[in-house]
Structure formats: structure tokens, C-alpha cells
Write an enzyme that holds these catalytic residues in place. Structure first.
Site, short mmCIF file in Angstrom:
data_model
loop_
_atom_site.label_atom_id
_atom_site.label_comp_id
_atom_site.label_asym_id
_atom_site.label_seq_id
_atom_site.Cartn_x
_atom_site.Cartn_y
_atom_site.Cartn_z
N LYS A 7 0.85 -1.20 0.00
CA LYS A 7 0.00 0.00 0.00
C LYS A 7 0.89 1.25 0.00
O LYS A 7 2.11 1.15 0.20
CB LYS A 7 -0.91 -0.01 1.23
N ARG A 33 -10.45 0.44 15.43
CA ARG A 33 -10.34 1.22 14.20
C ARG A 33 -11.25 0.54 13.17
O ARG A 33 -12.36 0.97 12.96
CB ARG A 33 -8.87 1.29 13.77
N TYR A 38 17.39 29.52 7.36
CA TYR A 38 16.24 30.27 7.87
C TYR A 38 16.19 30.23 9.40
O TYR A 38 16.43 29.18 10.00
CB TYR A 38 14.93 29.68 7.35
N MET A 66 13.12 24.32 1.75
CA MET A 66 12.30 23.58 0.78
C MET A 66 13.15 22.71 -0.14
O MET A 66 12.82 21.56 -0.41
CB MET A 66 11.45 24.56 -0.04
C1 LIG Z 1 -0.33 -1.61 6.77
C2 LIG Z 1 -0.86 -2.89 7.25
C3 LIG Z 1 0.00 -3.98 7.53
C4 LIG Z 1 1.51 -3.87 7.47
O1 LIG Z 1 1.96 -3.23 8.64
P1 LIG Z 1 3.55 -3.07 8.94
O2 LIG Z 1 3.61 -2.48 10.31
O3 LIG Z 1 4.09 -2.13 7.91
O4 LIG Z 1 4.13 -4.42 8.83
C5 LIG Z 1 -0.58 -5.19 7.89
N1 LIG Z 1 -1.92 -5.31 7.99
C6 LIG Z 1 -2.77 -4.29 7.76
C7 LIG Z 1 -4.23 -4.51 7.92
C8 LIG Z 1 -2.27 -3.05 7.39
O5 LIG Z 1 -3.11 -2.05 7.18
#
Ligand SMILES: *Cc1c(COP(=O)(O)O)cnc(C)c1O
Length: 355
Positions: free
Chosen positions: A34, A129, A251, A299
């Protein structure tokens, strides 16, 4: 062209995938790609992870990109579908879905799929969640078992505290109470759980960050965990300054020299994804030698101390993070985690992959 570039090691991806297998030898691996593969580029990363058992993404478009690139493994949509019409794409591209709330079950029951699919039913084991409560779960399981659009069920949860030594005990009590005596496979573990919660490995593990060679556990370095950094963010010095005691850099004049100081100006700033909050002293390497940043990140540039690096010159190679400077150490200095820095590299940084 500015000299900044992100080098990606496909060999390191393959190594880290093999390392997941060493931690969880009996489990199948769902490589989480992802967020553009945690900032590495979805298709770049998929090349290095081509031996994985499955992939996981968030959007159907990412899954379709993997299918169109020729990947035939299962691809899991980690949040399932966001609207019922997306089940058409799930069907067409043979995707697996998470079901984490009851409306998604109704959508699935009403869909006209050409063939039944694999569904990961998510239990809320305490993170609050996504996921069905332990009370709702058995009924949802029965509904999916009776649904003609479902070919296979995998019981799933996601831990809130797998990075803490005893952090999954309570969640595992919930998991066992709900999942015991069910005939289905399980998927529980993220990277932290793969590494330090072997009792969670079960049938399918879901590593993300560890594949990219960063650590999911605050006090354990990636190298200690046998992981290799995949991304090296590299740039170069584009100017040199010599400042006297009492003179400042950048800065806000946040760094003031207390002795004659040689300063390298590096072509990398927060518009490239380098954290603006990285303070003076954040680790960085010039010509292979470790040193520190100076003053505020701007930047397009940042400043680095090259007083003790006599061969530093315009054109000297600078490593922002990678093999010499662990991304987790930069993150720690900036008050964040490696995950965020890797994901935040911006589109103006060219990527090159090798090996
Ligand atoms: C992002 C995610 C993972 C991977 O988590 P890591 O901490 O990067 O290994 C696994 N399961 C779900 C449901 C996730 O959203």
C-alpha cells in the site's frame, strides 16, 4: 538536473522477503505494498517481491496495476470495497477483499459475481479502528459461510501494540475466544508481530515495513533484525560555505557556529520529502563519512557540517538515508517513524532501481 535520486535495491527486497520467511517459516506471506509500496513505487517494489505468496493494497486501482503488470498472485484489498460497484472490479481482476463492517456483507450478498471470491473477515481485537466486534463476529462468519459469492474465508485481525513485548496478549485472548473451533485459516501478524510475536504467525502473515528494511520496533535496529535498507536517498553538495564563530546558517538562524565551520549545502529539502523537523545534529553522510545536519531544513536544500571531512567538495555524494544512515535514525531525530519518511518522498525525486 538536481543531483537527488532514490536508489532502490531489488536484492534488498528479496533478502527482506526471505527474512520474513525465516521468522515465519510456516506462514504464507502477503506483502503489503500500500501507499505506493511505502513510497518505493508499487511496480518497482513488486519486482523485488515477485516471489511473494500474495500482495495487499488499499485501492482497486493499485490491484489493477499489479494485474496489468502480469502478477497472478492473490491481491488483497485491505479495507475491502468502499462502495458496492467496486465488486465488479474485484470480480474482473480476481481480487480478495477484507470485510470489516456489516454493510460490506450485504453488498457481497447482493452482488452478481462470475465466480466466488476469498474474503478476509476482520475482527476488532482492541484497536477500535476497523473490524467487527467479538459479539458481531460469529454472525458475520455464518453469513459469509452461507454466501454463494464466497469461496474461502480467512479470519483476520490487526494488532494495536505488536511492537511492545507483551503487547498482543489481550488481543490474542480475544482472537482465541472468537476464532477457536472455527475451520478457517487466520491472518493476524504485521511486521512487528512477525518479528516478536511468533504465537501470532498462523496461516498468512502481512508484513509491510520490514520488507523495505526499516524497523517496526522502536528500540531494535533494522540491521539487528537481519533487514537491509531498500531505499537509499542520495544527493550531492552544490555549494560550500566557511563560517566563523558567531555566524549562522539557514532560515531562522537556528544554527550558530561556536568555531570556524565548513558547511556543505545539499540539494535536498522538505519538498523532496526530507523532514522539515529534523533538527541540527540529524545524522547524514558525506563521501561515506557520518556527520550532522546544521540548522533548519529548507524547501530545496539543507546544510551539513563538513568541517571534519576535508575531501568534501561541490559534487560530493550525500546520503540522506540508506545503508550508512538508517532511515529510522533520521526519523527518530525528527520525532517520527521510518514509515512516514519512506512514504513521504515526493514525485520530483527520480527513482532508480538496481540488482
Ligand atoms: C499496513 C498494514 C499492515 C503492514 O503493517 P507493517 O507495520 O508495515 O508491517 C498489515 N496489515 C494491515 C491490515 C495493514 O493495514
Amino acid at each position: 538536473m538536481r543531483p537527488i535520486v532514490a536508489h532502490l535495491s531489488l536484492a534488498a527486497l528479496r533478502h527482506n522477503l526471505a527474512q520474513v520467511k525465516r521468522y515465519a517459516p510456516a506462514a504464507k506471506i502477503i506483502s503489503v505494498v500500500k501507499a505506493n509500496a511505502y513510497g518505493h513505487g508499487l511496480l518497482n517494489a513488486a519486482q523485488g517481491l515477485s516471489e511473494t505468496d500474495a500482495f495487499a493494497v488499499l485501492n482497486p486501482s493499485e490491484a489493477i496495476a499489479l494485474r496489468e503488470a502480469g502478477y497472478t498472485q492473490p491481491i488483497l484489498l485491505l479495507e475491502g470495497v468502499f462502495a458496492p460497484e467496486q465488486l465488479l472490479e474485484v470480480d474482473r481482476y480476481r481480487l480478495d477483499i477484507v470485510v470489516h463492517q456489516v454493510q460490506q456483507i450485504a453488498w457481497l450478498q447482493q452482488a452478481a459475481l462470475s465466480a466466488p471470491i476469498r474474503v478476509f473477515l476482520k475482527l476488532d481485537s482492541g484497536m477500535h479502528r476497523l473490524g467487527l466486534s467479538p459479539v458481531e463476529y460469529p454472525q458475520a462468519l455464518a453469513a459469509l459461510a452461507a454466501c454463494a459469492n464466497v469461496r474461502e474465508i480467512v479470519m483476520m485481525t490487526h494488532f494495536a501494540n505488536a511492537d511492545i513485548v507483551d503487547g498482543v496478549e489481550q488481543a490474542m485472548t480475544t482472537v482465541e475466544a472468537v476464532m477457536a473451533n472455527q475451520p478457517y485459516a487466520r491472518s493476524l501478524a504485521n511486521s512487528a508481530a512477525v518479528i516478536q510475536q511468533p504465537q501470532t504467525h498462523a496461516d498468512w502473515v502481512r508484513p509491510g515495513i520490514m520488507l523495505y528494511g526499516a524497523s517496526p520496533i522502536a528500540d531494535q535496529h533494522a540491521s539487528m533484525l537481519g533487514l537491509k535498507p531498500v531505499m537509499t536517498l542520495q544527493s550531492a553538495i552544490i555549494a560550500l560555505q566557511s563560517i566563523q564563530a558567531g555566524e549562522s546558517v539557514g532560515y531562522g538562524s537556528l544554527f550558530t557556529a561556536d568555531q570556524p565551520t565548513k558547511v556543505g549545502i545539499v540539494a535536498c529539502g522538505y519538498a523532496d520529502g526530507y523532514p522539515r523537523h529534523a533538527p541540527t545534529g540529524t545524522p547524514i553522510a558525506v563521501n561515506g563519512q557520518l556527520t550532522r545536519t546544521l540548522g533548519r531544513v529548507s524547501m530545496d536544500m539543507l546544510a551539513v557540517d563538513v568541517t571534519d571531512i576535508p575531501d568534501a567538495t561541490v559534487g560530493s555524494i550525500v546520503e540522506l538515508w540508506g545503508e550508512q544512515v538508517p532511515v529510522d535514525e533520521v526519523a527518530q531525530a525528527a520525532g517520527t517513524i521510518g514509515y512516514e519518511l519512506l512514504c513521504a518522498v515526493t514525485a520530483r525525486v527520480p527513482f532508480k532501481h538496481y540488482g
